[in-house]
Design a protein around this motif. Structure first.
Motif, PDB file in Angstrom:
ATOM      1  N   ASP A 172       0.817  -1.209   0.000  1.00  0.00           N
ATOM      2  CA  ASP A 172       0.000   0.000   0.000  1.00  0.00           C
ATOM      3  C   ASP A 172       0.852   1.259   0.000  1.00  0.00           C
ATOM      4  O   ASP A 172       2.082   1.203  -0.058  1.00  0.00           O
ATOM      5  N   PHE A 173       0.189   2.421   0.103  1.00  0.00           N
ATOM      6  CA  PHE A 173       0.854   3.707  -0.051  1.00  0.00           C
ATOM      7  C   PHE A 173       1.686   4.101   1.164  1.00  0.00           C
ATOM      8  O   PHE A 173       2.445   5.068   1.111  1.00  0.00           O
ATOM      9  N   GLU A 174       1.575   3.397   2.282  1.00  0.00           N
ATOM     10  CA  GLU A 174       2.363   3.682   3.469  1.00  0.00           C
ATOM     11  C   GLU A 174       3.484   2.676   3.684  1.00  0.00           C
ATOM     12  O   GLU A 174       4.105   2.666   4.746  1.00  0.00           O
ATOM     13  N   GLY A 175       3.737   1.842   2.689  1.00  0.00           N
ATOM     14  CA  GLY A 175       4.819   0.880   2.801  1.00  0.00           C
ATOM     15  C   GLY A 175       4.462  -0.422   3.463  1.00  0.00           C
ATOM     16  O   GLY A 175       5.324  -1.295   3.651  1.00  0.00           O
ATOM     17  N   TYR A 176       3.187  -0.597   3.829  1.00  0.00           N
ATOM     18  CA  TYR A 176       2.763  -1.850   4.439  1.00  0.00           C
ATOM     19  C   TYR A 176       2.493  -2.900   3.365  1.00  0.00           C
ATOM     20  O   TYR A 176       2.006  -2.594   2.275  1.00  0.00           O
ATOM     21  N   ILE A 177       2.767  -4.147   3.705  1.00  0.00           N
ATOM     22  CA  ILE A 177       2.494  -5.280   2.829  1.00  0.00           C
ATOM     23  C   ILE A 177       1.555  -6.215   3.572  1.00  0.00           C
ATOM     24  O   ILE A 177       1.848  -6.668   4.680  1.00  0.00           O
ATOM     25  N   HIS A 178       0.400  -6.447   2.955  1.00  0.00           N
ATOM     26  CA  HIS A 178      -0.688  -7.173   3.592  1.00  0.00           C
ATOM     27  C   HIS A 178      -0.831  -8.566   2.973  1.00  0.00           C
ATOM     28  O   HIS A 178      -0.803  -8.713   1.753  1.00  0.00           O
TER      29      HIS A 178
END
Length: 380
Positions: free
Chosen positions: A328-334
């Motif tokens: 995502d746009f905040e660097g998180y990987i889900h």
């Protein structure tokens, strides 16, 4: 980066551009993003390795995996070959100019897009082979395969070059709509054909020998009363699933088509500015609002949908073991369950946006971020 104003419009979310505002600029979504929900992490994930490749600036760089190596590039001209298993750097060079598109490779030839439409090709040891001049700026990674390097310029001209010599083999010019996304749709090369996502919502199959069209299918019919409403560009890189090619469009549809004839097996209304992923049973797509959906390959029936990542500007979904993975746009990987779409794990690459096109190498999924982190993640 300069853009003709007739081919650009004001930002709508993070999709369209005027001047310096871009799909790849890393700006926050125009609608409030969903907060990160708490959940019981049922899947163990861990970073296998990390490398800093350099900033992507306003472009959509993507890594590529070939022959056990990851090839990745950055806006400042950096190009590197990295061992896909352990992250060790085999070589790291500077291409000698700023770059606008990620790397493409078949394990023998490595190609990148340079400023002002220059195509650069290197061998697997990082030695420059040739450079060629395309008709205009290139935002997508070159596709390399079957002895060719194929690029699509922003004027919608597709050109194929000999991978060894750089000699231009053929050129095809497709009609360009008045308004398009400033995006980086991909090219897929298979024996005898290349499949391309194109502006105007077209999915096209071209003959590798001469660029002649095999077939072309609309997956995003332009509709509406204004040019903005009529933007309907095909997104991401098409994927081969058995005898089908599957793709998606912005303000269009998602579907699977016979790779030989283009006949539609199924299509569903959908809107996405990134591509689709597949495990051979389902097709996975993230829509423009951040909902992740699973469709059966057989008939497009919806298996599940997860809306908990709304407005988080998601990447193309990748399939890793039992999970569907999006950044995502905040660097998180889900990590989402392949079975029902539930959130099962989360990890953070850095604090910058994750770029749209992850790749899978063996038991690792590899993401690149705007800030330049290249991270390989595995499940336990």
């Amino acid at each position: 980066m300069r853009v003709k104003t007739m081919r650009a419009v004001a930002c709508a979310g993070a999709l369209l551009i005027l001047g310096g505002c871009s799909l790849f600029s890393g700006k926050k979504p125009s609608n409030p993003p969903a907060p990160l929900v708490e959940f019981t992490q049922s899947l163990k994930v861990q970073p296998v390795w990390k490398q800093s490749i350099g900033s992507a600036s306003i472009f959509a760089f993507s890594p590529v995996v070939a022959g056990g190596s990851v090839y990745a590039a950055a806006a400042d001209g950096t190009l590197a070959r990295i061992d896909a298993a352990n992250g060790s750097v085999a070589w790291r060079i500077n291409a000698g100019m700023h770059l606008t598109g990620g790397a493409g490779s078949d394990g023998s030839t490595v190609a990148v897009a340079g400023e002002k439409g220059i195509v650069l090709a290197f061998d697997a040891q990082g030695k420059k082979r040739w450079q060629a001049q395309a008709s205009s700026e290139i935002l997508s990674a070159p596709a390399v395969g079957q002895g060719l390097v194929i690029v699509r310029s922003q004027d919608n001209r597709i050109a194929a070059y000999d991978a060894e010599t750089g000699e231009r083999r053929w050129t095809v010019l497709r009609t360009l709509p008045p308004l398009t996304l400033r995006s980086a749709p991909g090219i897929l090369i298979v024996p005898q054909a290349s499949f391309l996502s194109l502006p105007g919502g077209r999915l096209s199959a071209l003959n590798l020998t001469n660029g002649g069209p095999w077939w072309e299918m609309a997956i995003g019919d332009p509709r509406g009363t204004t040019e903005l409403e009529r933007v309907a560009d095909a997104s991401g890189t098409p994927v081969i699933v058995g005898r089908d090619v599957c793709a998606v469009a912005y303000q269009g549809r998602v579907g699977c088509f016979d790779a030989g004839s283009g006949a539609a097996h199924w299509v569903k209304p959908f809107s996405s500015d990134v591509g689709v992923g597949s495990d051979g049973h389902n097709v996975y797509a993230a829509d423009e609002h951040g909902a992740v959906s699973a469709f059966t390959v057989e008939n497009g029936a919806v298996v599940w949908q997860n809306k908990k990542l709304a407005n988080r500007v998601l990447t193309t979904p990748a399939v890793l073991d039992k999970a569907i993975v999006v950044g995502d746009f905040e660097g998180y990987i889900h990590f989402l369950s392949r079975e029902d779409g539930a959130l099962i794990a989360r990890i953070r690459a850095d604090s910058s946006p994750v770029l749209p096109n992850p790749v899978v190498a063996g038991s690792n999924v590899i993401f690149q971020t705007k800030a330049g982190t290249l991270i390989a993640i595995a499940t336990e």
